[in-house]
Design a protein around this motif. Structure first.
Motif, short mmCIF file in Angstrom:
data_model
loop_
_atom_site.label_atom_id
_atom_site.label_comp_id
_atom_site.label_asym_id
_atom_site.label_seq_id
_atom_site.Cartn_x
_atom_site.Cartn_y
_atom_site.Cartn_z
N GLN A 1 -11.89 -12.78 -19.61
CA GLN A 1 -13.03 -13.21 -19.00
C GLN A 1 -14.26 -12.70 -20.07
O GLN A 1 -14.35 -11.52 -20.48
N VAL A 2 -15.41 -13.47 -20.02
CA VAL A 2 -16.60 -12.90 -20.61
C VAL A 2 -17.23 -12.14 -19.79
O VAL A 2 -17.47 -12.27 -18.50
N HIS A 3 -17.94 -11.14 -20.48
CA HIS A 3 -18.69 -10.03 -19.64
C HIS A 3 -20.23 -10.57 -19.74
O HIS A 3 -20.70 -10.94 -20.95
N LEU A 4 -21.05 -10.57 -18.68
CA LEU A 4 -22.29 -11.12 -18.63
C LEU A 4 -23.27 -10.04 -17.89
O LEU A 4 -22.84 -9.26 -17.10
N VAL A 5 -24.34 -9.82 -18.37
CA VAL A 5 -25.36 -8.97 -18.28
C VAL A 5 -26.78 -9.58 -18.21
O VAL A 5 -27.24 -10.16 -19.21
N GLU A 6 -27.41 -9.71 -16.92
CA GLU A 6 -28.83 -10.31 -16.57
C GLU A 6 -30.05 -9.40 -16.98
O GLU A 6 -29.57 -7.96 -16.94
N SER A 7 -30.87 -10.05 -17.61
CA SER A 7 -32.19 -9.18 -17.78
C SER A 7 -33.35 -9.93 -17.69
O SER A 7 -33.30 -11.08 -17.55
N GLY A 8 -34.46 -9.31 -17.51
CA GLY A 8 -35.87 -9.96 -17.80
C GLY A 8 -36.65 -9.26 -16.73
O GLY A 8 -36.45 -8.26 -15.94
N SER B 1 -32.66 -13.70 -18.61
CA SER B 1 -31.85 -13.91 -19.98
C SER B 1 -30.42 -13.55 -19.33
O SER B 1 -30.30 -12.46 -18.51
N CYS B 2 -29.43 -13.79 -20.25
CA CYS B 2 -27.98 -13.56 -19.63
C CYS B 2 -27.25 -13.38 -21.00
O CYS B 2 -27.18 -14.36 -21.77
N ALA B 3 -26.68 -12.23 -21.40
CA ALA B 3 -26.04 -11.70 -22.66
C ALA B 3 -24.67 -11.87 -22.32
O ALA B 3 -24.13 -11.28 -21.34
N ALA B 4 -24.00 -12.45 -23.23
CA ALA B 4 -22.49 -12.65 -22.99
C ALA B 4 -21.94 -11.83 -23.82
O ALA B 4 -22.44 -11.88 -25.32
N SER B 5 -20.61 -11.31 -23.77
CA SER B 5 -19.83 -10.64 -24.72
C SER B 5 -18.33 -10.77 -24.25
O SER B 5 -17.94 -10.94 -23.08
N GLY B 6 -17.32 -10.42 -25.17
CA GLY B 6 -16.00 -10.24 -24.90
C GLY B 6 -15.18 -11.69 -24.96
O GLY B 6 -14.32 -11.96 -24.38
N GLY B 7 -16.12 -12.79 -25.40
CA GLY B 7 -15.15 -14.12 -25.32
C GLY B 7 -16.11 -15.00 -26.31
O GLY B 7 -17.16 -14.87 -26.97
N THR B 8 -15.53 -16.19 -26.39
CA THR B 8 -16.50 -17.19 -27.23
C THR B 8 -17.22 -17.99 -26.43
O THR B 8 -16.75 -18.84 -25.71
N PHE B 9 -18.48 -17.70 -26.65
CA PHE B 9 -19.33 -18.02 -25.68
C PHE B 9 -19.69 -19.54 -25.60
O PHE B 9 -19.79 -20.19 -24.70
N SER B 10 -19.23 -20.23 -26.75
CA SER B 10 -19.41 -21.85 -26.81
C SER B 10 -18.42 -22.30 -26.21
O SER B 10 -18.37 -23.56 -25.66
N ALA C 1 -26.68 -16.60 -30.34
CA ALA C 1 -26.86 -15.35 -29.98
C ALA C 1 -26.08 -15.06 -28.68
O ALA C 1 -26.50 -13.79 -28.11
N ASN C 2 -25.30 -15.70 -28.25
CA ASN C 2 -24.59 -15.82 -27.01
C ASN C 2 -25.33 -15.30 -25.81
O ASN C 2 -25.27 -14.29 -25.08
N MET C 3 -26.51 -16.11 -25.52
CA MET C 3 -27.46 -15.99 -24.55
C MET C 3 -27.49 -17.29 -23.80
O MET C 3 -27.78 -18.23 -24.44
N VAL C 4 -27.80 -17.03 -22.39
CA VAL C 4 -28.05 -18.22 -21.77
C VAL C 4 -29.49 -17.68 -21.07
O VAL C 4 -29.82 -16.67 -20.61
N TYR C 5 -30.41 -18.85 -20.58
CA TYR C 5 -31.75 -18.25 -19.96
C TYR C 5 -32.02 -19.15 -19.02
O TYR C 5 -31.43 -20.20 -18.79
#
Length: 124
Positions: free
Chosen positions: A1-8, A21-30, A76-80
């Motif tokens: 599973q992808v790891h997600l971290v919110e910020s702002g 913002s939400c940064a994703a890691s640990g997976g293929t974001f697309s 950038a592996n980001m969602v906003y």
């Protein structure tokens, strides 16, 4: 599973704007459809918006459409989540979420990965 971290920014005055913002890691974001949810103190977690894997299609809670905009940057592996004309009623904990099946859902149970949430307060 992808790891997600919110910020702002976490506080805003009524009528102003704020971007999460939400940064994703640990997976293929697309590979992931992405969504935003929010939880107010007296409610369950509610759907806010979602976006398709390439960003071409979006889906909004009807009452928020026009004020909130979801977008993503796959490089950038980001969602906003851009939030405009903020109201005190927008005060909530906002969550980023991901799933591999569809963007066209507002059901919390359809999402597999969740961020820890970020508190947003709208007040004067």
């Amino acid at each position: 599973q992808v790891h997600l971290v919110e910020s702002g920014e976490q506080w805003a005055q009524p009528g102003t704007s704020l971007r999460l913002s939400c940064a994703a890691s640990g997976g293929t974001f697309s590979d992931y459809y992405m969504g935003w949810f929010r939880r107010t103190p007296d409610k369950l977690r509610d759907f806010v918006a979602s976006i398709s894997r390439n960003g071409d299609d979006t889906y909004y809670l009807y009452s928020l459409k026009g004020r909130f905009t979801i977008s993503r940057n796959n490089s950038a592996n980001m969602v906003y989540l851009q939030m405009n004309a903020l109201e005190p009623e927008d005060t909530a904990v906002y969550y980023c979420a991901a799933n591999r099946r569809t963007y066209y859902t507002l059901e919390e149970r359809d999402y597999d990965s969740w961020g820890q949430g970020i508190q947003v307060t709208v007040s004067s």
